[in-house]
Every structure is written in C-alpha cells, then in structure tokens.
Scaffold this motif. Structure first.
Motif, PDB file in Angstrom:
ATOM      1  N   ASN A 136      33.890  36.300  49.809  1.00 17.96           N
ATOM      2  CA  ASN A 136      34.902  37.033  49.043  1.00 17.96           C
ATOM      3  C   ASN A 136      35.262  38.362  49.713  1.00 17.96           C
ATOM      4  O   ASN A 136      36.175  39.054  49.272  1.00 17.96           O
ATOM      5  CB  ASN A 136      34.460  37.265  47.595  1.00 17.96           C
ATOM      6  CG  ASN A 136      33.076  37.854  47.492  1.00 17.96           C
ATOM      7  OD1 ASN A 136      32.442  38.182  48.487  1.00 17.96           O
ATOM      8  ND2 ASN A 136      32.592  37.995  46.267  1.00 17.96           N
ATOM      9  N   LEU A 167      37.489  43.283  49.091  1.00 19.50           N
ATOM     10  CA  LEU A 167      37.506  41.872  48.715  1.00 19.50           C
ATOM     11  C   LEU A 167      38.913  41.300  48.813  1.00 19.50           C
ATOM     12  O   LEU A 167      39.910  42.023  48.746  1.00 19.50           O
ATOM     13  CB  LEU A 167      36.992  41.710  47.290  1.00 19.50           C
ATOM     14  CG  LEU A 167      35.649  42.362  46.937  1.00 19.50           C
ATOM     15  CD1 LEU A 167      35.275  42.046  45.495  1.00 19.50           C
ATOM     16  CD2 LEU A 167      34.552  41.902  47.893  1.00 19.50           C
ATOM     17  N   CYS A 171      36.427  40.605  41.794  1.00 16.22           N
ATOM     18  CA  CYS A 171      35.210  39.836  41.471  1.00 16.22           C
ATOM     19  C   CYS A 171      34.365  40.685  40.538  1.00 16.22           C
ATOM     20  O   CYS A 171      33.664  41.599  40.977  1.00 16.22           O
ATOM     21  CB  CYS A 171      34.446  39.490  42.746  1.00 16.22           C
ATOM     22  SG  CYS A 171      32.935  38.546  42.466  1.00 16.22           S
ATOM     23  N   PHE A 174      30.565  41.110  41.241  1.00 13.13           N
ATOM     24  CA  PHE A 174      30.218  41.429  42.623  1.00 13.13           C
ATOM     25  C   PHE A 174      28.906  42.198  42.719  1.00 13.13           C
ATOM     26  O   PHE A 174      28.088  41.936  43.606  1.00 13.13           O
ATOM     27  CB  PHE A 174      31.357  42.219  43.271  1.00 13.13           C
ATOM     28  CG  PHE A 174      31.158  42.473  44.740  1.00 13.13           C
ATOM     29  CD1 PHE A 174      31.023  41.415  45.624  1.00 13.13           C
ATOM     30  CD2 PHE A 174      31.108  43.761  45.236  1.00 13.13           C
ATOM     31  CE1 PHE A 174      30.842  41.637  46.986  1.00 13.13           C
ATOM     32  CE2 PHE A 174      30.926  43.997  46.587  1.00 13.13           C
ATOM     33  CZ  PHE A 174      30.793  42.933  47.466  1.00 13.13           C
TER      34      PHE A 174
END
Length: 535
Positions: A136, A167, A171, A174
């Motif tokens: 990601n 990224l 996310c 994360f």
C-alpha cells in the motif's frame, strides 16, 4: 473494556490488583537475574526483511522496538515513534522518532526503518515473506515486481528523526500494520541483503529494544542481554534471557519440571489438569481460526446449499471433545478473540452468531440440493496437515458428516509442504485451513478472500464482498468501518459459506511463579522486557 489478554488462572485478589495486561504483581521483585524461555518453533530467522516467522516474533518482543504497538486493551503505545501525523487525505503518514540508540551506542534513525522496507521490497530478495504488506506504499509493489524503481518507493527518511510514508490509497488500519516485521528497523550498513546471515552475529544484529543479542546457535537457541542504551533501560530488570528451541511437547514439559527452563508455551491440553495457578499455569487465547475451505469450482461444493448443509451438520463441541481442551468451538471466521475497532467488545460479540448448528436443517438443505439422505452424493476428499490434532479433527468431521448427512468423506493426510502446495494450487475438494492474525484487526482475516487476493485459495469471487471490503478501507470512521467488516464476514460465511468455521485455539503455558510483571500485547503474546524475578 473486555480484554483479549492471557486468561490467567490466579487468585481473584491478585487479578483485581494487577495492571491491565500484566500477569503478576511485583511485590517481592529484585533487580537482575536471568530466565530461560523455551519456544516450540525455530522457524525463520531474525531479519525483519527476510524469513521472519516464529523465531523473529519472540526475538522482536525482546530486542527490537517498532514504531508503535498496542496493549492488551487495544490502546496505542508509542515505541520508536513519539508522535505520528497524518495528512488530511489520509495518504501521508509522518513518524517523528524519539531519541533512541542501538545497542552499539549509535543513533536509531529514520534511515534504519527505510533500510528494512527497501531490503524487503528488493526483487532479488527471495526471503522476504512479508513484502506484500508494504504494497500500500506508493511505488512499493511496482519495485518489488521489477517494474518500478527503488527511488519511486515513497518511504523516505526526511531527516534522522522523521520518517515519511506515502500510500496509494487511505488505509485506516495502517498503524496496526506496524506490528509486521517489515516495518521494524534494521541498522543501515549492518543489516544487508548481501550478507544473509548478518542477524546471527551480535556485531551486526543490533537491538534498539530492551535487550540485544549476545549469542546465537543455529537450531539450539540464542541468548540476549540487557541493552544499556535502551531509552527505558531503567525499567528493565533482568540481565539476561536465554531462548531455547524445544519442538517436542513432552520434552518441553520435562524441561520445565526439572527447572531447565522457566517458561514453556504450546503444551498439551492435559497440563491444565495437572497444574494449578500456584504452579504457574496460564492460558492465552490466540487470534487463530481453523476452518474448512470448500473448492468452489468442484461440484457439488459449487452449490451454496451443500456448503451450508456441511456447516450446519457439524457439532463443533464434539470435535473439540475429541481433539482436546486447547480447542474451542467457533462459528466465526474472524478469530473469536479479535478486538473490535469501535467498541469495548470482541468483534464477534457485536452481532448474533453467524449461524447455528442444526442437523435437521442440514438434512433438509442437502435434500433441496438434490441429495436426499445423501443419495447420489459423490465421495469427497478432505485434505489436512498430517499431524495428530488435525488427524483427530478430520476423523471427527468424517464421522459427523456420515452420521448426519450420510455422505462419505475420504481423508487424505499430507506432509506440510505437499499440503501447502495443494492448498495454493486448488488441488483439493475440502481442505483444512488455518489463519492466525498478523495484527489485531478483522481485515487481516477478511482481505484474504477479495477477488484479487493471492491467498484466495478456493476461488471466492463475490462483487458484494469486494465492495464491502473496499468500503471498509475507504472510511476512517471506525464504527462505520466495523459495519462494513461485519457485512463482509456475513457474505463470506452466513450467506454463502465460502468458508466453514470449525474451531479456534488457545495456548497452554507454564511460567515460573517467581517471574513477575510479564505484560501482554494486543495479540495476547507475553512480553518479558520489563519482567522481574522474586527475591
């Protein structure tokens, strides 16, 4: 808050006075001393950018501080990072590092974190088993596949104390991924891919945690000693911890009984009946789910009614009675003891059970699918790893499906490598699968079955499931995200039975009662860095 921590069998008065996630109080503790921990598996190595499996997990809890971690209640703990900033669009994560040093006295810098990331993504590094956890990060997957460049990977040391990661898409989980080895530091210049055994040499295998490597003996174990440069060195009591590799359960128990070791984990279930809290018995729940995978391309398992009939026909408690009390019946695919992202409950407790066992309904479903009383139903093979527990589980499943549905299951026990390859290749009809969370978030289970997942071994291709996962990834509102994750699990299990949950697992352990202040993290794993010995 309901805690997913070790279930300690201790006196009630002691439990009431212990800090959250702590195994024992330190009323009679003293500075110094050493302990010996026995671990079942020596699989893997100590390179976070390499084959970082069981051995690395134990070592990292002693010798390496990541950026952040989580306690037993799911609360964020700043480790090597002392603060984190996130851009408004959720793409740029900036970690501000605390002043900390490696065990040789040199500074821990942002470049040391980049060193692990870059080495893990190196397309020539065939040992990096968790490189995909970095995908990601902008440019990471392209570089790892050989189609991009290292310079395009957006994990950058802005300066010695600032790590910036960009990224490709937001996310919200994360930070939880920071528990993965590939986000841990390795000393720039000392840890290199050119020297594949750098981690075995204390001169290059430096620690930035409570302890540091003193010696390593391949196949036997390793010893770590207190790191005087650790930023919390004043809280570290023990001088030395020995870690021994002992794979045999009988030998593990014997080593504890003779005093050769102080801590043993992964013991047989009968230990619960032989030991009490005074002997140091404790049990921790694992973020593990064991389930059956039906091959969706094989008839009649391509029929949802058949899959549901199999799921409802099983008596999971009877299966546990056969395989042992270190297993617990479960109708959940996401691990029973996974913490919720948005409430003080376990994830599973936020909704009704995914399904209920019902032999009569199972028979009706099979008849509706065209196989009344099992008539005309083909014999199916069930593959499983050739271990004692998995063999007992397979026999119990075989007997129950014959008794309830009158269908025949042929059992095929396989050596681990053959089993793993058959699972990956889809060379099975029914197969025993298992997953243990890498980090404490339901997505770590659910994202295995998106259409583009390389771990989607039985061919799930469900647009509604993919959409639920995508929606969960797109929001940073944890309550909303949880709703999407529940929706995804419902689609995967209770609506389609793409996976058939069977059991979850616990670890039975013994710890010398003279050891105190062993804490637990969000995965229930014991942490010995601040442990003390009684006087």
């Amino acid at each position: 808050m309901k805690k997913r921590l070790i279930s300690i069998i201790t006196a009630a008065s002691m439990v009431c006075t212990m800090p959250a996630g702590t195994l024992a109080a330190d009323a009679e503790s003293t500075q110094g001393g050493e302990i010996t921990i026995a671990t079942v598996s020596s699989t893997g190595g100590l390179d976070p950018a390499g084959f970082a499996l069981d051995m690395w997990t134990e070592y990292a809890k002693l010798c390496t501080d990541g950026l952040v971690s989580y306690d037993s209640e799911g609360n964020l703990i700043y480790e090597s990072a002392e603060s984190v900033d996130t851009s408004d669009d959720g793409l740029v994560w900036t970690f501000h590092l605390r002043e900390n040093q490696w065990s040789d006295g040199s500074d821990v810098t942002a470049a040391d974190f980049v060193n692990t990331i870059d080495r893990a993504l190196d397309p020539n590094n065939g040992n990096a088993i968790y490189a995909n956890m970095l995908f990601n990060i902008s440019g990471a997957e392209e570089y790892n596949s050989g189609e991009g460049t290292l310079e395009a990977v957006k994990a950058v040391a802005v300066d010695d104390q600032t790590l910036e990661i960009t990224l490709d898409a937001p996310c919200s989980y994360f930070l939880k991924m920071m528990s993965m080895p590939v986000f841990y530091p390795s000393k720039e210049g000392a840890a290199t891919n050119e020297n594949e055994v750098w981690w075995q040499d204390p001169a290059t295998s430096l620690g930035n945690g409570a302890f540091t490597l003193e010696s390593y003996t391949d196949g036997v174990g390793y010893t770590v000693v207190k790191n005087p440069y650790y930023y919390q060195a004043d809280k570290v009591s023990l001088d030395k911890i020995n870690v021994q590799f002992i794979s045999d359960q009988t030998a593990l128990l014997s080593a504890y009984q003779t005093g050769e070791v102080d801590v043993v984990t992964g013991l047989p279930d009968y230990v619960k009946d032989q030991y009490t809290e005074e002997d140091g018995l404790f049990i921790w729940t694992m973020l593990t789910s064991k389930f059956m995978l039906p091959n969706l391309s094989v008839a009649p398992l391509d029929n949802e009614q058949v899959r549901e009939a199999i799921a409802l026909a099983l008596s999971r408690q009877q299966i546990c009675d056969v395989i042992g009390s270190d297993y617990i019946p479960s109708v959940n695919y996401v691990a029973e003891y996974m913490l919720s992202n948005s409430s003080d409950q376990y994830f599973k407790d936020e909704q009704d059970p995914l399904f209920e066992e019902n032999a009569e309904k199972a028979q009706e479903l099979l008849a509706e699918a065209g196989y009344p009383n099992g008539d005309g139903f083909p014999t199916l093979t069930y593959k499983y790893p050739n271990s004692e527990k998995d063999s007992l589980m397979a026999q119990a499943i075989q007997a129950q499906l014959k008794s309830v549905l009158n269908i025949n299951i042929e059992l095929v026990g396989e050596e681990d490598e053959v089993y793993a390859q058959d699972k990956k290749d889809g060379n099975y009809e029914l197969i025993r699968h298992s997953w243990t969370a890498d980090y404490n978030d339901p997505i770590n289970f659910l994202n295995l079955y998106t259409s583009d997942s390389t771990s989607n071994y039985n061919g799930v291709a469900d647009a509604a499931f993919d959409e639920a996962i995508a929606n969960s990834n797109a929001t940073d509102d944890q309550a909303e995200r949880n709703q999407y994750l529940h929706e995804a699990q419902n689609i995967l299990v209770s609506e389609n039975f793409y996976v058939i949950p069977v059991v979850t697992q616990v670890y039975i352990c013994l710890i010398n009662p003279s050891i105190s202040n062993v804490t637990t993290n969000d995965k229930g794993e014991p942490m010995y860095r601040f442990a003390t010995l009684a006087q």
